[in-house]
Design a protein around this motif. Sequence first.
Motif, short mmCIF file in Angstrom:
data_model
loop_
_atom_site.label_atom_id
_atom_site.label_comp_id
_atom_site.label_asym_id
_atom_site.label_seq_id
_atom_site.Cartn_x
_atom_site.Cartn_y
_atom_site.Cartn_z
N GLY A 1 -9.89 14.34 -4.89
CA GLY A 1 -8.80 14.36 -3.89
C GLY A 1 -7.37 13.96 -4.28
O GLY A 1 -6.33 14.29 -4.09
N VAL A 2 -7.64 12.68 -5.05
CA VAL A 2 -6.48 11.99 -5.48
C VAL A 2 -5.79 12.69 -6.65
O VAL A 2 -4.61 13.13 -6.65
N ALA A 3 -6.47 13.58 -7.64
CA ALA A 3 -6.06 14.06 -8.61
C ALA A 3 -5.45 15.59 -8.23
O ALA A 3 -4.69 16.02 -8.93
N THR B 1 -4.29 5.95 -18.57
CA THR B 1 -5.71 6.37 -17.75
C THR B 1 -6.06 7.75 -18.05
O THR B 1 -7.17 7.61 -18.11
N SER B 2 -5.22 8.37 -18.75
CA SER B 2 -5.37 9.92 -18.78
C SER B 2 -6.37 10.71 -17.78
O SER B 2 -6.91 11.62 -17.66
N PHE B 3 -5.93 10.08 -16.52
CA PHE B 3 -6.44 10.64 -15.27
C PHE B 3 -5.86 11.92 -14.88
O PHE B 3 -4.59 12.24 -15.35
N GLY B 4 -6.69 12.62 -14.28
CA GLY B 4 -6.52 14.15 -13.74
C GLY B 4 -7.51 14.67 -13.27
O GLY B 4 -8.80 14.30 -13.56
N PRO B 5 -7.48 16.07 -12.92
CA PRO B 5 -8.83 16.73 -12.44
C PRO B 5 -9.76 16.94 -13.60
O PRO B 5 -11.06 16.95 -13.18
N VAL B 6 -9.10 16.98 -14.91
CA VAL B 6 -10.31 17.17 -16.15
C VAL B 6 -11.19 15.84 -16.13
O VAL B 6 -12.41 16.04 -16.42
N ALA B 7 -10.57 14.68 -15.85
CA ALA B 7 -11.23 13.49 -16.03
C ALA B 7 -12.42 13.32 -14.99
O ALA B 7 -13.32 12.90 -15.10
N VAL B 8 -11.96 13.95 -13.76
CA VAL B 8 -12.90 13.88 -12.63
C VAL B 8 -14.22 14.77 -13.06
O VAL B 8 -15.39 14.69 -12.78
N ASP B 9 -13.68 15.91 -13.38
CA ASP B 9 -14.70 16.98 -13.92
C ASP B 9 -15.79 16.46 -14.90
O ASP B 9 -16.88 16.70 -14.89
N LEU B 10 -15.25 15.57 -15.83
CA LEU B 10 -16.06 14.96 -17.06
C LEU B 10 -16.94 14.13 -16.27
O LEU B 10 -18.22 13.95 -16.50
#
Length: 406
Positions: free
Chosen positions: A278-280, A292-301
Amino acid sequence: MTSDDLPIGRRVARWRVRRSMTQQMLADRLRRSKSWVDKVERGVRALDRYSVIQELADVLRVDPEVLLGQQRPTPSGPPDGVDDIRAVLARYDIPQAPTQTMEEVRRQVGYAWLTYQHAHYGQLVRVLPGLLDAVQGARSAEVLVQAYRITSSLLVKLGEADLGWLAADRAMAAAGDDPILAATATISVAQALRASNRDRLALTATLNAANRILPLPSRVVDHEVGGCGGDQSTRQPHDHQGPGEWALGGTLLVQAALAAAGSGDHHRAGELTDRAAGVAAHLRRYDDTHRTSFGPVAVDLARVLCAAQRGDADEALQRHLTVVRREAWRRLPAEYRGAYLVDAARAYLQVGDLRGAARALVDADSVAPAEVRCRPLARTVIAEVARAQPAPAGVARLATLVGLTR
């Protein structure tokens, strides 16, 4: 002078000319000014962020390592020099006066981040002792936290989780009462705790930090550990925070999810990855100030690793094959991709999928060789997979490279 010896700005200029582009054309594609490109090429403006180098590399259609001049063979085995880092961490004498300007120290920290993100661990081991001395003299909380974060992350990778925990604790101490700096330090604390099999402690730490910086709707409470989110009634929303701080909060939620999965709380892990997603979903392109390299792909990993932890090999494999085909996957730093692939290999090994583990290891070696050849964790996974008769394709070669015998 060879191309590897050239400053990065000169390499940018060379590749721009090879691509038949003017400075204005490059500037337009980067959505920056011609003056910015000119300063980069002349070395007046430093390139010390991976995201910017990645953007340049994409436009110039080259690998980021080409621009950095770091395409060299990767030695096998843990790099020497950890004892030197340990010696610096054991020192408590702070220099009386800074020996370098703050700008020089910040530049060193920036290049240390780039070295880490490109998984050049042998090089980083050599420079960290001097960097830690320099940041102590600079007396800046921000650069202290960043330097200790880099140190902690590297030590955890090299199998020194307790020493990494010490470096992360130093980062927390340097952060003081600043909730953002404390949150960035908590990422390293969580990584060190998880590497030490202290997942519940990592979960507590990450949720505490996330709840300090995320607006109320995104906050979470871990009832099983006594409401570690704190007294929600006394907290105020942080509406002034930018996307970088949201990304930091999302990263903490991802770390919390991985900690929950590691402790066997798979329902909790699913809730946390959903909140991180939700944040991404509300983030757009942003300057990754907090690395952080955070984003939707980080959540999927993270979803892949959580699925494998709970023994759902089919879901893990399906998600893995989907996410590594995405464009966003290729934009992640080499260290991030390589580390994930090693973790994925270990997860597949846990559910008995030797071929999946082998593929992940081979892919990790192609993306970030040091992740496979320098990390004790990777050597352990390689040894386990290589025991199969016959060993899956590619693993026998890796076993030989890291000095293992079947």
